[in-house]
Design an enzyme around this catalytic site. Structure first.
Site, mmCIF file in Angstrom:
data_model
loop_
_atom_site.group_PDB
_atom_site.id
_atom_site.type_symbol
_atom_site.label_atom_id
_atom_site.label_comp_id
_atom_site.label_asym_id
_atom_site.label_seq_id
_atom_site.Cartn_x
_atom_site.Cartn_y
_atom_site.Cartn_z
ATOM 1 N N TYR B 32 0.853 -1.188 0.000
ATOM 2 C CA TYR B 32 0.000 0.000 0.000
ATOM 3 C C TYR B 32 0.893 1.245 0.000
ATOM 4 O O TYR B 32 0.872 2.074 0.901
ATOM 5 C CB TYR B 32 -0.973 0.020 1.184
ATOM 6 C CG TYR B 32 -2.242 0.771 0.817
ATOM 7 C CD1 TYR B 32 -3.179 0.198 -0.031
ATOM 8 C CD2 TYR B 32 -2.476 2.053 1.298
ATOM 9 C CE1 TYR B 32 -4.321 0.887 -0.402
ATOM 10 C CE2 TYR B 32 -3.619 2.752 0.935
ATOM 11 C CZ TYR B 32 -4.538 2.156 0.082
ATOM 12 O OH TYR B 32 -5.670 2.845 -0.282
ATOM 13 N N GLY B 36 6.600 7.812 0.832
ATOM 14 C CA GLY B 36 7.661 7.369 1.744
ATOM 15 C C GLY B 36 8.326 6.104 1.205
ATOM 16 O O GLY B 36 9.558 6.019 1.082
ATOM 17 N N HIS B 37 7.498 5.104 0.854
ATOM 18 C CA HIS B 37 8.052 3.887 0.247
ATOM 19 C C HIS B 37 8.829 4.218 -1.030
ATOM 20 O O HIS B 37 9.917 3.698 -1.267
ATOM 21 C CB HIS B 37 6.931 2.906 -0.132
ATOM 22 C CG HIS B 37 6.127 2.401 1.023
ATOM 23 N ND1 HIS B 37 4.846 2.815 1.278
ATOM 24 C CD2 HIS B 37 6.427 1.494 1.988
ATOM 25 C CE1 HIS B 37 4.382 2.177 2.343
ATOM 26 N NE2 HIS B 37 5.310 1.372 2.796
ATOM 27 N N VAL B 176 8.782 10.980 4.879
ATOM 28 C CA VAL B 176 8.170 11.832 3.850
ATOM 29 C C VAL B 176 6.813 12.282 4.387
ATOM 30 O O VAL B 176 6.091 11.483 4.999
ATOM 31 C CB VAL B 176 8.022 11.065 2.515
ATOM 32 C CG1 VAL B 176 7.333 11.940 1.476
ATOM 33 C CG2 VAL B 176 9.394 10.625 2.018
#
Lengths: 282, 282
Positions: B32, B36-37, B176
């Protein structure tokens, strides 16, 4: 044979081998080698491009009242024996090298660690699993060789390697015995001469038990009492445990219906000894 | 980008890369994806020859009353985002693939796991450490990338990697944030519109606290009360914890004398959110 004392030094040595895809065999030990250790080294040398032996008396697997401080050591003899066996690298880290700060990460293998030696040595297998996890990450071997004398230890480590997906194979090699049947162990050197003679009763009782089972005896309690009786008659030792457990999960068995491990720990005045026999039902 | 679902398949894919000595970057995730990822993936892509992302909602790090069953999932969107970020391999194992039998091996990191989120989520970091140990053994990366939003998790994993000598570097990348300061999290999607608006109070209070410390405030209790007051005033949420802890060992601090982490967990009716600020004293 190279003698290496630091993790970084070992990694530097192995770097090129990892990248060339050389097969690395690994034998973790606490030193004071006997023919049992040598048999592991010889098998690793036969089956791999290079063999690494670690020699580390791991403090975190000893209980507070155990024999850490007097555990036998003879580095010079050990190095000569490893070299003669064809070992390429012997890794001999200090305690400070392996545990530079207080260790807060532990690997524990539940269930398998609880019975047999785990019952009288709380924390022992956690210390073993943790140091072996470290060594596997340091050496990154293809195959690790363990002795069957420490049957529970071998099963705990195999389970850890499987559960945590360590990219290594584990090979368990047969116990090597003295002429009279006593399982070779670095701790045998603690035995007084009369204890040493009596100690053959351990393997004698196990061999007899195995024969009884293979001849049809299925009552584990009968097997256990007979072993205890034989050992008590022939030694002045106190029995810590004699157990008949499932060969797959180490849980105690009453009626023998599948492969079992008969395992024991006996305390002589000078040394605690263990031994076992795996019985594969035909 | 390759989508791989089995451990064996992934190892087969990576085999040649390990041997060629290619640098492998690794980003472990629960999917999901948000920016950030993506920032972790982008950094890994920049710094390595190949990037592997794992997407696994790890059941053993969820408590019995937590959000495992409703944890958000969108595989198709995740794959598109990873591909766009330059990821070479996405590893999406099933629970059965990662835990084919009942797991009996656990990795625990004491001390660091106990406070903050560890206090209200018993067993959480044990589940995290264990699955990351497995993933490290499966992927064998050179470098693993983690987000600073999960500060305690990053410290627990760094400690594990160090203590167990995993042959990988750990890089922790900045949190983030959304435009209003809310730390990006897959769990933000649980928030109702009014909660989402109020949630900016978390980062707002943390930024203010950081400013206060950098302006000379050294009383941690004052810092903490001010954060709590701000959050309670601006949200209907209940505060799980607001802590000011040492940045090195995560132990609570009363008087701020060295770098600290100010960390918090807040429960909105629809979601539990965490955030933190690391304060480096000048």
């Amino acid at each position: 044979m190279k003698v290496i004392k630091t993790i970084q030094g070992l990694r530097r040595e192995l770097q090129a081998l990892w990248q060339k895809g050389e097969r690395i065999g690994f034998v973790p030990t606490m030193g004071y080698f006997h023919q049992g250790h040598v048999s592991l080294m010889a098998r690793s040398v036969r089956e791999n491009d290079i063999t690494v032996v670690s020699l580390f008396v791991n403090p975190v697997q000893f209980g507070p009242t155990e024999d850490l401080s007097r555990y036998p050591r003879d580095l010079r003899r050990d190095c000569a024996m490893a070299k003669a066996a064809g070992v390429a690298v012997i890794f001999i880290p200090s305690v400070k090298e392996m545990y530079p700060q207080e260790l807060s990460t532990w690997v524990s293998v539940n269930a398998l660690s609880e019975g047999l030696c785990g019952a009288s040595r709380p924390g022992h297998f956690k210390g073993v699993a943790t140091v072996v996890a470290k060594l596997l990450n340091i050496v990154q071997p293809d195959t690790m060789y363990l002795g069957a004398k420490d049957a529970q230890q071998a099963m705990v480590i195999k389970k850890m390697v499987c559960d945590l997906n360590f990219p290594a194979r584990v090979v368990v090699c047969p116990t090597v015995r003295e002429r009279d049947g006593l399982a070779m162990s670095s701790r045998n050197m603690y035995l007084k001469p009369d204890e040493r003679i009596a100690a053959k009763a351990l393997s004698g009782a196990l061999f007899a038990a195995k024969k009884d089972i293979l001849s049809g005896e299925r009552n584990a309690l009968k097997i256990i009492s007979k072993i205890k009786k034989l050992i008590l008659e022939e030694t002045g030792a106190s029995i810590e445990y004699v157990s008949c457990v499932s060969a797959t999960d180490l849980k105690p068995v009453r009626r023998i219906k599948a492969d079992v491990l008969i395992a024991l720990a006996v305390r002589f005045p000078s040394a605690r000894l263990i031994d076992n026999q795996l019985v594969i039902l035909r």
